[in-house]
Design a protein around this motif. Structure first.
Motif, PDB file in Angstrom:
ATOM      1  N   ILE A 161       0.849  -1.184   0.000  1.00 46.18           N
ATOM      2  CA  ILE A 161       0.000   0.000   0.000  1.00 46.18           C
ATOM      3  C   ILE A 161       0.886   1.236   0.000  1.00 46.18           C
ATOM      4  N   GLN A 162       0.735   2.074  -1.016  1.00 48.39           N
ATOM      5  CA  GLN A 162       1.527   3.277  -1.139  1.00 48.39           C
ATOM      6  C   GLN A 162       0.690   4.491  -0.767  1.00 48.39           C
ATOM      7  N   GLU A 163       1.309   5.441  -0.078  1.00 51.83           N
ATOM      8  CA  GLU A 163       0.645   6.697   0.214  1.00 51.83           C
ATOM      9  C   GLU A 163       0.938   7.669  -0.920  1.00 51.83           C
ATOM     10  N   VAL A 164      -0.103   8.329  -1.432  1.00 53.99           N
ATOM     11  CA  VAL A 164       0.046   9.239  -2.565  1.00 53.99           C
ATOM     12  C   VAL A 164      -0.574  10.581  -2.214  1.00 53.99           C
ATOM     13  N   PRO A 165      -0.181  11.658  -2.930  1.00 57.34           N
ATOM     14  CA  PRO A 165      -0.753  12.982  -2.684  1.00 57.34           C
ATOM     15  C   PRO A 165      -2.248  13.008  -2.923  1.00 57.34           C
ATOM     16  N   THR A 166      -2.958  13.854  -2.192  1.00 59.90           N
ATOM     17  CA  THR A 166      -4.410  13.940  -2.282  1.00 59.90           C
ATOM     18  C   THR A 166      -4.876  14.269  -3.687  1.00 59.90           C
ATOM     19  N   GLU A 167      -4.203  15.244  -4.334  1.00 62.77           N
ATOM     20  CA  GLU A 167      -4.720  15.741  -5.604  1.00 62.77           C
ATOM     21  C   GLU A 167      -4.747  14.698  -6.698  1.00 62.77           C
ATOM     22  N   GLU A 172      -2.471  -3.259  -7.236  1.00 64.38           N
ATOM     23  CA  GLU A 172      -1.817  -2.088  -6.664  1.00 64.38           C
ATOM     24  C   GLU A 172      -2.775  -1.397  -5.710  1.00 64.38           C
ATOM     25  N   ALA A 173      -2.227  -0.847  -4.630  1.00 61.41           N
ATOM     26  CA  ALA A 173      -3.057  -0.162  -3.639  1.00 61.41           C
ATOM     27  C   ALA A 173      -2.429   1.177  -3.292  1.00 61.41           C
ATOM     28  N   HIS A 174      -3.274   2.202  -3.149  1.00 68.16           N
ATOM     29  CA  HIS A 174      -2.810   3.541  -2.799  1.00 68.16           C
ATOM     30  C   HIS A 174      -3.702   4.105  -1.699  1.00 68.16           C
ATOM     31  N   PHE A 175      -3.068   4.696  -0.707  1.00 67.71           N
ATOM     32  CA  PHE A 175      -3.798   5.300   0.401  1.00 67.71           C
ATOM     33  C   PHE A 175      -3.521   6.791   0.456  1.00 67.71           C
ATOM     34  N   VAL A 176      -4.587   7.596   0.420  1.00 74.07           N
ATOM     35  CA  VAL A 176      -4.476   9.050   0.521  1.00 74.07           C
ATOM     36  C   VAL A 176      -4.892   9.440   1.937  1.00 74.07           C
ATOM     37  N   LYS A 177      -3.910   9.759   2.762  1.00 71.53           N
ATOM     38  CA  LYS A 177      -4.210   9.979   4.174  1.00 71.53           C
ATOM     39  C   LYS A 177      -5.049  11.233   4.402  1.00 71.53           C
ATOM     40  N   GLU A 178      -4.924  12.248   3.520  1.00 75.37           N
ATOM     41  CA  GLU A 178      -5.717  13.460   3.706  1.00 75.37           C
ATOM     42  C   GLU A 178      -7.207  13.189   3.588  1.00 75.37           C
ATOM     43  N   ASN A 179      -7.579  12.258   2.724  1.00 79.34           N
ATOM     44  CA  ASN A 179      -8.984  11.908   2.525  1.00 79.34           C
ATOM     45  C   ASN A 179      -9.360  10.578   3.164  1.00 79.34           C
ATOM     46  N   ALA A 180      -8.385   9.909   3.780  1.00 82.79           N
ATOM     47  CA  ALA A 180      -8.614   8.585   4.362  1.00 82.79           C
ATOM     48  C   ALA A 180      -9.203   7.635   3.323  1.00 82.79           C
ATOM     49  N   LEU A 181      -8.681   7.707   2.121  1.00 79.73           N
ATOM     50  CA  LEU A 181      -9.202   6.916   0.999  1.00 79.73           C
ATOM     51  C   LEU A 181      -8.187   5.863   0.564  1.00 79.73           C
ATOM     52  N   LEU A 182      -8.623   4.626   0.538  1.00 79.09           N
ATOM     53  CA  LEU A 182      -7.805   3.529   0.018  1.00 79.09           C
ATOM     54  C   LEU A 182      -8.374   3.091  -1.318  1.00 79.09           C
ATOM     55  N   THR A 183      -7.509   3.037  -2.335  1.00 81.90           N
ATOM     56  CA  THR A 183      -7.903   2.571  -3.663  1.00 81.90           C
ATOM     57  C   THR A 183      -7.101   1.328  -4.021  1.00 81.90           C
ATOM     58  N   VAL A 184      -7.778   0.284  -4.451  1.00 79.25           N
ATOM     59  CA  VAL A 184      -7.125  -0.962  -4.856  1.00 79.25           C
ATOM     60  C   VAL A 184      -7.461  -1.225  -6.315  1.00 79.25           C
ATOM     61  N   ASP A 185      -6.430  -1.355  -7.134  1.00 80.46           N
ATOM     62  CA  ASP A 185      -6.561  -1.580  -8.578  1.00 80.46           C
ATOM     63  C   ASP A 185      -6.221  -3.028  -8.869  1.00 80.46           C
ATOM     64  N   MET A 186      -7.207  -3.796  -9.385  1.00 76.63           N
ATOM     65  CA  MET A 186      -7.012  -5.230  -9.594  1.00 76.63           C
ATOM     66  C   MET A 186      -7.271  -5.616 -11.047  1.00 76.63           C
ATOM     67  N   LEU A 217     -11.852  -1.775  -9.581  1.00 76.46           N
ATOM     68  CA  LEU A 217     -11.328  -0.729  -8.712  1.00 76.46           C
ATOM     69  C   LEU A 217     -12.151  -0.701  -7.434  1.00 76.46           C
ATOM     70  N   LEU A 218     -11.495  -0.855  -6.302  1.00 77.71           N
ATOM     71  CA  LEU A 218     -12.177  -0.749  -5.019  1.00 77.71           C
ATOM     72  C   LEU A 218     -11.774   0.557  -4.351  1.00 77.71           C
ATOM     73  N   HIS A 219     -12.773   1.304  -3.907  1.00 82.20           N
ATOM     74  CA  HIS A 219     -12.535   2.515  -3.129  1.00 82.20           C
ATOM     75  C   HIS A 219     -13.186   2.323  -1.769  1.00 82.20           C
ATOM     76  N   THR A 220     -12.439   2.546  -0.712  1.00 78.90           N
ATOM     77  CA  THR A 220     -13.006   2.444   0.627  1.00 78.90           C
ATOM     78  C   THR A 220     -12.502   3.605   1.475  1.00 78.90           C
ATOM     79  N   TRP A 221     -13.393   4.158   2.275  1.00 78.53           N
ATOM     80  CA  TRP A 221     -13.085   5.336   3.082  1.00 78.53           C
ATOM     81  C   TRP A 221     -12.881   4.920   4.530  1.00 78.53           C
ATOM     82  N   LEU A 222     -11.783   5.386   5.115  1.00 78.31           N
ATOM     83  CA  LEU A 222     -11.352   4.942   6.439  1.00 78.31           C
ATOM     84  C   LEU A 222     -11.137   6.143   7.354  1.00 78.31           C
ATOM     85  N   PRO A 223     -12.202   6.817   7.773  1.00 78.05           N
ATOM     86  CA  PRO A 223     -12.058   7.998   8.636  1.00 78.05           C
ATOM     87  C   PRO A 223     -11.264   7.691   9.898  1.00 78.05           C
TER      88      PRO A 223
END
Length: 296
Positions: A187-193, A278-292, A230-236
């Protein structure tokens, strides 16, 4: 009672400790649902046998076995283990894990007196056996995790009252284990934008922890058989990808957020190729995206 040679002064578990072992169990890699395209059948070799009882008083044996295909846990010192066990924060946040395989089913056997008993097979890397036999603290810690793993998988409750058999390495026939051969995505952390350009975030999200997070699975392309899921999940409340353990299987996705904050376990609508996920986590939005990538 448990062998004093191995246990020292740590022969009981208090109710207060249960949450610690539960959180550590999430870090154990159990091989529960192998998939034919991504599996390897192995024959564990017996190392030693643990005798205990279940809550009903019936005999239970644990065949502790070895398998070269199971990764070896990272090496930690006895001081580090003791420090981890003595600190609630350390126990809830540690990344120390014990890769193991628990057999898909128990098997009924008879002991040397001809009395019926239940047997479970557990396999670890052979080098880890040396660690277990070298220090009582490591043996205690390992068996705590095994007991919790058996409870989670089979709903069996075992008494913390065990001995290691001296003249018997196993009971009954040890069945082959099927272990997975695919790797978990990093899981990689990426910029919000970057994510905001490609994903429309919902206007409302949960602001308090929940057992199951909000999520959506999108097909790409949306019509016909997709090339990707594509899975998007929000993790407040989650601030770092280091708190996430993601496991993508050929037809299943599991996500743990530590310590016991969120849990997601879903069946995928199409078979995917785990090792190219591949998985990316945007900590500013608490959003995890998984590309399968979907199997064609």
């Amino acid at each position: 009672m448990a062998s004093t040679e191995l246990l020292g002064n740590e022969s009981t578990i208090t109710d207060e400790d249960e949450k610690f072992w539960g959180s550590l169990l999430d870090k154990v890699k159990l091989n529960e649902q192998p998939v034919p395209a991504q599996q390897l059948e192995v024959a564990p070799k017996p190392a030693f046998c643990v005798k205990t009882k279940n809550k009903e008083g019936s005999k239970v044996f644990l065949n502790i076995c070895t398998c070269e295909s199971i990764p070896e846990p990272k090496k930690i010192s006895l001081d580090d283990l003791v420090k981890m066990l003595d600190s609630e924060e350390e126990m809830l946040t540690t990344d120390y894990r014990i890769p193991m395989s628990i057999g898909e089913a128990c098997h009924a056997e008879v002991d040397k007196k001809g009395v019926g008993c239940t047997v479970y097979d557990i396999a670890v890397n052979p080098n880890y056996i040396t660690t277990l036999k070298g220090e009582a603290a490591f043996m205690n810690f390992f068996l705590q995790i095994v007991f919790e793993g058996l409870h989670a998988k089979f709903e069996v409750e075992l008494e913390w009252d065990w001995i290691i058999l001296k003249n018997r390495s196993h009971v009954g026939y040890i069945k082959p284990h099927v272990i997975r051969t695919y790797k978990k995505p990093v899981i990689q952390e990426v910029p919000t934008e970057i994510t905001q350009q490609s994903v429309n975030l919902p206007k409302k999200r949960h602001t308090t922890p929940a057992p199951k997070p909000d999520y959506m699975v999108i097909q790409d392309p949306p019509e016909g058989d997709p090339d990707y899921l594509l899975l998007h999940t929000w993790l407040p409340g989650v601030e770092s990808a280091s708190k996430l353990t993601l496991d993508v299987g050929p037809d299943k996705l599991t996500l743990h957020v530590h310590p016991a904050k969120y849990f997601l376990d879903i069946e995928l609508p199409y078979d995917v190729i785990p090792e190219v996920s591949e998985a990316h986590f945007v900590k500013e939005n608490a959003l995890l995206t998984v590309d399968m990538k979907v199997v064609k």
